[in-house]
Motif scaffolding. Sequence first.
Motif, PDB file in Angstrom:
ATOM      1  N   ALA A 157       0.850  -1.207   0.000  1.00  0.00           N
ATOM      2  CA  ALA A 157       0.000   0.000   0.000  1.00  0.00           C
ATOM      3  C   ALA A 157       0.878   1.247   0.000  1.00  0.00           C
ATOM      4  CB  ALA A 157      -0.923  -0.009   1.212  1.00  0.00           C
ATOM      5  N   ALA A 158       1.944   1.204   0.810  1.00  0.00           N
ATOM      6  CA  ALA A 158       2.845   2.353   0.877  1.00  0.00           C
ATOM      7  C   ALA A 158       3.474   2.609  -0.498  1.00  0.00           C
ATOM      8  CB  ALA A 158       3.929   2.108   1.937  1.00  0.00           C
ATOM      9  N   ALA A 159       3.966   1.541  -1.130  1.00  0.00           N
ATOM     10  CA  ALA A 159       4.633   1.701  -2.429  1.00  0.00           C
ATOM     11  C   ALA A 159       3.661   2.232  -3.486  1.00  0.00           C
ATOM     12  CB  ALA A 159       5.229   0.364  -2.865  1.00  0.00           C
ATOM     13  N   CYS A 160       2.444   1.705  -3.493  1.00  0.00           N
ATOM     14  CA  CYS A 160       1.447   2.163  -4.484  1.00  0.00           C
ATOM     15  C   CYS A 160       1.073   3.623  -4.239  1.00  0.00           C
ATOM     16  CB  CYS A 160       0.191   1.293  -4.435  1.00  0.00           C
ATOM     17  SG  CYS A 160       0.491  -0.382  -4.986  1.00  0.00           S
ATOM     18  N   GLY A 161       1.061   4.022  -2.981  1.00  0.00           N
ATOM     19  CA  GLY A 161       0.701   5.403  -2.672  1.00  0.00           C
ATOM     20  C   GLY A 161       1.801   6.386  -3.004  1.00  0.00           C
ATOM     21  N   GLN A 162       3.027   5.924  -2.976  1.00  0.00           N
ATOM     22  CA  GLN A 162       4.147   6.854  -3.183  1.00  0.00           C
ATOM     23  C   GLN A 162       4.417   7.102  -4.671  1.00  0.00           C
ATOM     24  OE1 GLN A 162       5.717   8.638  -1.033  1.00  0.00           O
ATOM     25  NE2 GLN A 162       7.524   9.348  -2.143  1.00  0.00           N
ATOM     26  N   ASP A 163       4.176   6.090  -5.500  1.00  0.00           N
ATOM     27  CA  ASP A 163       4.462   6.225  -6.926  1.00  0.00           C
ATOM     28  C   ASP A 163       3.204   6.791  -7.607  1.00  0.00           C
ATOM     29  OD1 ASP A 163       4.569   5.624  -9.735  1.00  0.00           O
ATOM     30  OD2 ASP A 163       6.190   4.213  -9.326  1.00  0.00           O
TER      31      ASP A 163
ATOM     32  N   HIS B  19      -3.004   4.867 -11.755  1.00  0.00           N
ATOM     33  CA  HIS B  19      -3.561   3.719 -12.469  1.00  0.00           C
ATOM     34  C   HIS B  19      -4.601   3.007 -11.588  1.00  0.00           C
ATOM     35  CE1 HIS B  19      -1.448   3.708 -16.197  1.00  0.00           C
ATOM     36  NE2 HIS B  19      -0.257   3.666 -15.651  1.00  0.00           N
ATOM     37  N   ILE B  20      -4.268   2.811 -10.335  1.00  0.00           N
ATOM     38  CA  ILE B  20      -5.204   2.119  -9.430  1.00  0.00           C
ATOM     39  C   ILE B  20      -6.471   2.960  -9.235  1.00  0.00           C
ATOM     40  CG2 ILE B  20      -5.546   1.243  -7.061  1.00  0.00           C
ATOM     41  CD1 ILE B  20      -2.523   0.583  -7.028  1.00  0.00           C
TER      42      ILE B  20
ATOM     43  N   HIS C  39     -12.375   3.920 -10.952  1.00  0.00           N
ATOM     44  CA  HIS C  39     -13.263   5.019 -11.354  1.00  0.00           C
ATOM     45  C   HIS C  39     -13.278   6.182 -10.379  1.00  0.00           C
ATOM     46  CE1 HIS C  39     -14.418   2.153 -14.356  1.00  0.00           C
ATOM     47  NE2 HIS C  39     -14.722   1.290 -13.390  1.00  0.00           N
ATOM     48  N   LEU C  40     -12.155   6.405  -9.732  1.00  0.00           N
ATOM     49  CA  LEU C  40     -12.054   7.598  -8.879  1.00  0.00           C
ATOM     50  C   LEU C  40     -11.637   8.774  -9.766  1.00  0.00           C
ATOM     51  CD1 LEU C  40     -10.613   5.704  -5.905  1.00  0.00           C
ATOM     52  CD2 LEU C  40     -12.351   7.457  -5.620  1.00  0.00           C
TER      53      LEU C  40
ATOM     54  N   GLU D 184      -9.387   2.696   0.665  1.00  0.00           N
ATOM     55  CA  GLU D 184      -9.703   1.270   0.515  1.00  0.00           C
ATOM     56  C   GLU D 184      -9.052   0.655  -0.715  1.00  0.00           C
ATOM     57  OE1 GLU D 184     -13.948   1.286   2.887  1.00  0.00           O
ATOM     58  OE2 GLU D 184     -13.969   1.054   0.704  1.00  0.00           O
ATOM     59  N   VAL D 185      -9.166   1.336  -1.867  1.00  0.00           N
ATOM     60  CA  VAL D 185      -8.635   0.685  -3.085  1.00  0.00           C
ATOM     61  C   VAL D 185      -7.108   0.585  -3.049  1.00  0.00           C
ATOM     62  CG1 VAL D 185     -10.616   1.285  -4.539  1.00  0.00           C
ATOM     63  CG2 VAL D 185      -8.595   2.760  -4.570  1.00  0.00           C
ATOM     64  N   LEU D 186      -6.481   1.495  -2.291  1.00  0.00           N
ATOM     65  CA  LEU D 186      -5.020   1.398  -2.184  1.00  0.00           C
ATOM     66  C   LEU D 186      -4.616   0.433  -1.063  1.00  0.00           C
ATOM     67  CD1 LEU D 186      -4.098   5.142  -2.778  1.00  0.00           C
ATOM     68  CD2 LEU D 186      -3.610   3.253  -4.325  1.00  0.00           C
ATOM     69  N   GLY D 187      -5.590  -0.083  -0.344  1.00  0.00           N
ATOM     70  CA  GLY D 187      -5.307  -1.049   0.733  1.00  0.00           C
ATOM     71  C   GLY D 187      -4.562  -0.407   1.890  1.00  0.00           C
ATOM     72  N   ALA D 188      -4.908   0.853   2.188  1.00  0.00           N
ATOM     73  CA  ALA D 188      -4.154   1.609   3.206  1.00  0.00           C
ATOM     74  C   ALA D 188      -4.523   1.197   4.625  1.00  0.00           C
ATOM     75  CB  ALA D 188      -4.401   3.099   3.004  1.00  0.00           C
TER      76      ALA D 188
END
Length: 403
Positions: free
Chosen positions: A134-140, A146-147, A152-153, A323-327
């Motif tokens: 989650a951290a990696a997806c949020g930082q890039d 893309h996520i 559809h956000l 939620e979608v980023l799994g934070a």
Amino acid sequence: MKLRVGFLFGGDSVEHEVSIISAIQAMNACDEERAQAIPLYISKDRDFYYFDHIPTAQEFSSMEEVKKNAVAVSLVKKGNTVTIEPIERKLFFKPLGAIDLAIPVMHGTNGEDGTIQGFLEMLNLPYAGCDGIAAACGQDKVVMKHILCDSHLPVCPWTWFYAHQFESRMEEIKAEIRALGYPVVIKPACLGSSVGIAIAHEEAELLEAVQDAAQYDNKIVVEKMVANLREINCSVLGTVFDCQTSVLEEVGKGSHEILDYEKKYLGQGGKSAKGVKGAMKGAGSAKGAAKSAGMASAARIVPAPIEEAETQKIQQLAKKTFEVLGASGVCRIDFMMDDQTKEIYVNEINTIPGSLAFYLWQEEQVDFTQLIDRLIDQAIDRQRRREKMITSFETNILANYRG
Ligand SMILES: Nc1ncnc2c1ncn2[C@@H]1O[C@H](COP(=O)(O)OP(=O)(O)O)[C@@H](O)[C@H]1O
Ligand SMILES: [Mg+2]
């Protein structure tokens, strides 16, 4: 028995100094009845230092000062315990003890990108906040967008490319950017605090802006510049199983085109996009940081003076983004709103926000001490859930392998 909670802060990041301030605030808020705050500072060289007291910002004015007040250590897994081991053992050595869990209070590179989370995973130490993925997806910003788009956000029209392909794919890239429409905002994908961000008002300004951003990252994001910009943030606290949104804040950029580093943390007149790097030089010292109250000091209005319907929409979008980023833990989701069209975009998630966004939770009757308590609970809860998961299978592969 009191929990020994290691607060990890500093790190090899442009937000090193801001992290020191956030961590000092957090350690001082830690409930002494329940937990003992153990300061574990990570230098820009990625060395770990242990303080036997909660330090002040002045103790970070130079590395000499740090070394006077702290001991160089490493965290070592010994069976089911993680101990703090001095790098150099003196003759009359006093053990520094173990830690039961960790709260990373590190912003940007190393802290919010999954690196420290991976390190803690290998130690099998419970820790607060997002897990590595989650951290990696949020930082890039590329991966994150893309996520978000896939779910559809609403994301501001954007494109991306690798800096090393800018010349070879120039016509294609320029056409994509023209399709967004100038002016555009150019950003390195994996930084923070507005570092390396610039505006290109027209194609002629593109090259310089890309060169600037490429100093920080090979992945470059280009976004349509939101007109009549208002910046609204919302914190989310909890896990994907159960989370809560905070009151909204509006952050002001004053007369500047971009809310830059100085403006964010020092509350001084910042520079325009081209001056962001210059501003960093002045701001990027512990001395500068010591004068500041961190993210809590930036010009902000709480609650954000917007319509109730917009407030609710932003809170829903914040929750869905989380939620979608799994934070997990305490995050801050930043939004951009065009004040004329009222169009709202999710800009980014900060998985370890400045000052842990405590000032937003205060408004929700969750004081800083309770916020830290919730983070401790979340760290323990994740560890318990993990222990129930199946992570390995009994196999006879090795028994049958002759090599
Ligand atoms: N598309 C945009 N339109 C207008 N301003 C923007 C846009 N993107 C970013 N900004 C400005 O730049 C600042 C930093 O951008 P952001 O994406 O939040 O990066 P960082 O991760 O460095 O905080 C924002 O707070 C905002 O003031
Ligand atoms: Mg931002």
